[in-house]
Design an enzyme around this catalytic site. Structure first.
Site, PDB file in Angstrom:
ATOM      1  N   GLU A 121       0.887  -1.179   0.000  1.00  0.00           N
ATOM      2  CA  GLU A 121       0.000   0.000   0.000  1.00  0.00           C
ATOM      3  C   GLU A 121       0.911   1.211   0.000  1.00  0.00           C
ATOM      4  O   GLU A 121       1.529   1.539   1.016  1.00  0.00           O
ATOM      5  CB  GLU A 121      -0.885   0.006   1.256  1.00  0.00           C
ATOM      6  CG  GLU A 121      -1.779  -1.208   1.384  1.00  0.00           C
ATOM      7  CD  GLU A 121      -3.041  -1.122   0.525  1.00  0.00           C
ATOM      8  OE1 GLU A 121      -3.318  -0.026  -0.015  1.00  0.00           O
ATOM      9  OE2 GLU A 121      -3.727  -2.141   0.402  1.00  0.00           O
ATOM     10  N   CYS A 153      -2.211   9.029   2.946  1.00  0.00           N
ATOM     11  CA  CYS A 153      -1.996   8.542   1.583  1.00  0.00           C
ATOM     12  C   CYS A 153      -3.159   8.944   0.681  1.00  0.00           C
ATOM     13  O   CYS A 153      -2.977   9.217  -0.492  1.00  0.00           O
ATOM     14  CB  CYS A 153      -1.805   7.039   1.587  1.00  0.00           C
ATOM     15  SG  CYS A 153      -3.166   6.166   2.364  1.00  0.00           S
TER      16      CYS A 153
HETATM   17  P1  NAD Z   1       8.855   4.787   4.037  1.00  0.00           P
HETATM   18  O1  NAD Z   1       8.709   3.970   2.812  1.00  0.00           O
HETATM   19  O2  NAD Z   1      10.017   5.691   4.141  1.00  0.00           O
HETATM   20  O3  NAD Z   1       8.926   3.833   5.325  1.00  0.00           O
HETATM   21  C1  NAD Z   1       7.912   2.911   5.626  1.00  0.00           C
HETATM   22  C2  NAD Z   1       8.470   1.808   6.502  1.00  0.00           C
HETATM   23  O4  NAD Z   1       9.423   1.049   5.772  1.00  0.00           O
HETATM   24  C3  NAD Z   1       9.190   2.299   7.755  1.00  0.00           C
HETATM   25  O5  NAD Z   1       8.806   1.485   8.836  1.00  0.00           O
HETATM   26  C4  NAD Z   1      10.654   2.083   7.399  1.00  0.00           C
HETATM   27  O6  NAD Z   1      11.486   1.873   8.525  1.00  0.00           O
HETATM   28  C5  NAD Z   1      10.561   0.821   6.567  1.00  0.00           C
HETATM   29  N1  NAD Z   1      11.698   0.566   5.679  1.00  0.00           N
HETATM   30  C6  NAD Z   1      12.596   1.445   5.152  1.00  0.00           C
HETATM   31  N2  NAD Z   1      13.468   0.800   4.336  1.00  0.00           N
HETATM   32  C7  NAD Z   1      13.123  -0.508   4.334  1.00  0.00           C
HETATM   33  C8  NAD Z   1      13.625  -1.670   3.674  1.00  0.00           C
HETATM   34  N3  NAD Z   1      14.664  -1.611   2.846  1.00  0.00           N
HETATM   35  N4  NAD Z   1      13.007  -2.853   3.908  1.00  0.00           N
HETATM   36  C9  NAD Z   1      11.940  -2.932   4.724  1.00  0.00           C
HETATM   37  N5  NAD Z   1      11.423  -1.866   5.379  1.00  0.00           N
HETATM   38  C10 NAD Z   1      12.004  -0.661   5.184  1.00  0.00           C
HETATM   39  O7  NAD Z   1       7.474   5.571   4.188  1.00  0.00           O
HETATM   40  P2  NAD Z   1       7.118   6.713   5.248  1.00  0.00           P
HETATM   41  O8  NAD Z   1       7.855   7.949   4.851  1.00  0.00           O
HETATM   42  O9  NAD Z   1       7.243   6.196   6.636  1.00  0.00           O
HETATM   43  O10 NAD Z   1       5.542   6.907   4.996  1.00  0.00           O
HETATM   44  C11 NAD Z   1       4.999   7.783   4.076  1.00  0.00           C
HETATM   45  C12 NAD Z   1       4.590   7.062   2.814  1.00  0.00           C
HETATM   46  O11 NAD Z   1       3.648   6.054   3.119  1.00  0.00           O
HETATM   47  C13 NAD Z   1       3.899   7.959   1.807  1.00  0.00           C
HETATM   48  O12 NAD Z   1       4.379   7.673   0.518  1.00  0.00           O
HETATM   49  C14 NAD Z   1       2.434   7.562   1.917  1.00  0.00           C
HETATM   50  O13 NAD Z   1       1.664   7.798   0.786  1.00  0.00           O
HETATM   51  C15 NAD Z   1       2.560   6.111   2.200  1.00  0.00           C
HETATM   52  N6  NAD Z   1       1.328   5.603   2.794  1.00  0.00           N
HETATM   53  C16 NAD Z   1       0.510   4.766   2.055  1.00  0.00           C
HETATM   54  C17 NAD Z   1      -0.695   4.322   2.584  1.00  0.00           C
HETATM   55  C18 NAD Z   1      -1.616   3.419   1.809  1.00  0.00           C
HETATM   56  O14 NAD Z   1      -2.500   2.812   2.404  1.00  0.00           O
HETATM   57  N7  NAD Z   1      -1.472   3.291   0.502  1.00  0.00           N
HETATM   58  C19 NAD Z   1      -1.074   4.716   3.871  1.00  0.00           C
HETATM   59  C20 NAD Z   1      -0.228   5.589   4.572  1.00  0.00           C
HETATM   60  C21 NAD Z   1       0.975   6.005   4.029  1.00  0.00           C
END
Ligand code: NAD
Length: 473
Positions: free
Chosen positions: A228, A262
């Site tokens: 997501e 999001c």
């Molecule tokens: P991010 O991708 O930077 O991080 C998300 C998670 O991934 C964190 O817990 C992070 O520690 C982890 N992570 C980082 N590198 C990783 C790796 N290599 N392997 C596994 N895990 C790893 O996102 P963010 O900045 O925390 O959140 C914002 C983003 O989330 C925005 O793009 C937003 O649109 C999206 N989002 C989507 C939804 C949806 O339902 N589609 C809902 C909320 C937020």
């Protein structure tokens, strides 16, 4: 052990220190969860429903403690409390549905009625959940509840940006007697990557960039990935729309939670004939929106939770202005008490040359363009690499539906905006770069945690090899 520090979004201070779990910790936790998995499955749906009822009771008892920590993580108070309410509500929702979601019994074969089949549903032993910082509790639990009910155990890694709510959550989980089947681990991307190597399926909510890495790692491990990701949701306002209602929805859909959602509206397209009236009314309403600073108990918008995001917001605004957009409200990231804030920022005369119309902004920014025809509006809405959700406003539901059906996005709100935040009963996929895998909403949100096994019974005589001889007729 790696020590991490979390920044307080209201003060800018690194006032919370915590230990990142390493690969060995993850392995130990996964062994422990897997060992408890069989008993959890043997409890049956009724038994697991009873335990989730206990989790709901424990969350109710610890509501204040969880909401308080979440409020420090996110710099907002009312939404923090609503996140806890939302998880309790989601448990009740799944408890009501779960007994009715799986077909049972034998079905006769269509081609050969002597052969009958029955399904068996086999849960994955261990589901991994990786969540972002914008709704730390909601997005840690949204997939977790259904996975637990399905009979899986769950390991959650929340964002390193918002780690404080985990301790009181673990207390509630232990009190509900669920510590053997549900746990949180803490850490950054390295911990997330280790988690993917120890689970049977991964539910990831976050950015497209990280989602690509998660998808590649999951593919290497041959496990399903439910992704997501980000969005660039358009709102199309047709000439027949009620301006009062459309501006209410546009503003709320764009700026709620400081736009850190999001499914926020990130682009607005308004029919030429009502463009000026729409913008004038939107500006009036946007000017009445206030920051929850200095008093967290008042105002509408909390701080920008992740300070790096503040730089992206300002860069998108500056890029838009350099390319001819007009700032009608807001426009400057403000620093108060060490935190970063942005008031609703309405940008008129936006174009698709601007970053703010192409890349995810994740802030309270409302760039507006006008259009001449319905076809043009649909083409503009679809001119994006994202496809999370969208919204259409029109004078009648039929007109809104006609346009909504032509928009390439997984959830389309008609005569409102961002309804997928409030309503989780409708199944939806994420289109284009916004995600991959089965729907987290609706009954599929439960079924995807179960592998479907087929029991196929022959009630007649098995065919002998002679039936397949070259000269058999
Ligand atoms: P991010 O991708 O930077 O991080 C998300 C998670 O991934 C964190 O817990 C992070 O520690 C982890 N992570 C980082 N590198 C990783 C790796 N290599 N392997 C596994 N895990 C790893 O996102 P963010 O900045 O925390 O959140 C914002 C983003 O989330 C925005 O793009 C937003 O649109 C999206 N989002 C989507 C939804 C949806 O339902 N589609 C809902 C909320 C937020």
């Amino acid at each position: 052990m790696t020590q991490l520090h979390a920044r307080n979004p209201r003060t800018g201070q690194l006032d919370f220190e915590f230990e990142a779990n390493n690969r060995e910790d993850i392995e130990r936790a996964s062994n422990r969860l897997r060992a408890a998995g069989q008993d959890w499955q043997n409890l049956g749906l009724d038994g697991r429903m009873a335990k989730l009822g206990e989790l709901s009771d424990a969350l109710t008892r610890h509501h204040a403690a969880i909401a308080e920590r979440l409020s420090i993580d996110t710099g907002r108070r009312a939404i923090a409390a609503r996140e806890v309410d939302g998880v309790i509500g989601a448990i009740f929702g799944w408890l009501a549905q779960a007994p009715h979601l799986l077909p049972e019994g034998w079905t006769d074969g269509r081609n050969n009625p002597a052969i009958r089949h029955a399904p068996q549903f086999v849960p994955y032993s261990l589901i991994g959940v990786i969540s972002p910082w914008n709704f730390p509790l909601t997005l840690s639990m949204i997939d977790t509840i259904a996975a637990l009910l399905a009979g899986c155990t769950v390991m959650i890694k929340p964002s390193e940006v918002t780690p404080r709510f985990v301790d009181p959550m673990m207390t509630a989980i232990a009190e509900a007697g669920l510590a053997d089947v549900l746990t949180f681990v803490q850490g950054d991307g390295a911990t997330g990557a280790a988690l993917i190597d120890h689970v049977d399926a991964i539910c990831f909510t976050g950015s497209v960039a990280t989602g690509r890495k998660v998808a590649a790692a999951a593919a290497g491990n041959m496990i399903p990935a439910f992704l997501e990701l980000g969005g660039k949701d358009p709102l199309v306002v047709l000439a027949s729309a009620d301006i009062e209602k459309a501006t209410d929805a546009a503003l709320r859909g764009s700026v709620l939670s400081t736009g850190q959602a999001c499914q926020s509206i990130e682009r607005i397209y308004v029919a030429n004939s009502i463009h000026d009236a729409f913008v004038a009314r939107l500006v009036e309403k946007a000017k009445a929106v206030t920051l929850n600073w200095p008093d967290i108990g008042r105002g509408h918008l909390g701080p920008i939770i992740f300070d790096q995001q503040a730089k992206i917001l300002q860069a998108h605004i500056d890029d838009a202005v350099a390319k001819g957009a007009q700032v009608l409200t807001g426009g400057k990231v403000e620093t108060h008490g060490g935190g970063k804030w942005l008031l609703p920022t309405i940008l008129a005369e936006a174009t698709h040359e601007m970053l703010v119309m192409r890349e995810e902004t994740f802030g309270p920014i409302l760039p507006i363009m006008s259009f001449d025809s319905e076809e043009e509006a649909i083409a503009l809405a679809n001119d994006t690499e994202f496809g999370l959700s969208a919204a259409v406003f029109a004078g009648s539901l039929e007109e809104a539906e006609r346009v909504g059906r032509q928009i390439e996005a997984g959830g389309v709100s008609l005569n409102d905006a961002a309804l997928t935040a409030l309503f989780h009963e409708a199944e939806k996929h994420s289109f284009k770069l916004s995600g991959m895998g089965g729907s987290r909403m609706g009954s599929a949100g439960f079924q995807r945690f179960l592998r479907r096994k087929a029991l196929i019974a022959n009630t007649g005589a098995p065919a002998p090899i002679g039936a397949f001889a070259e000269d058999a007729n």
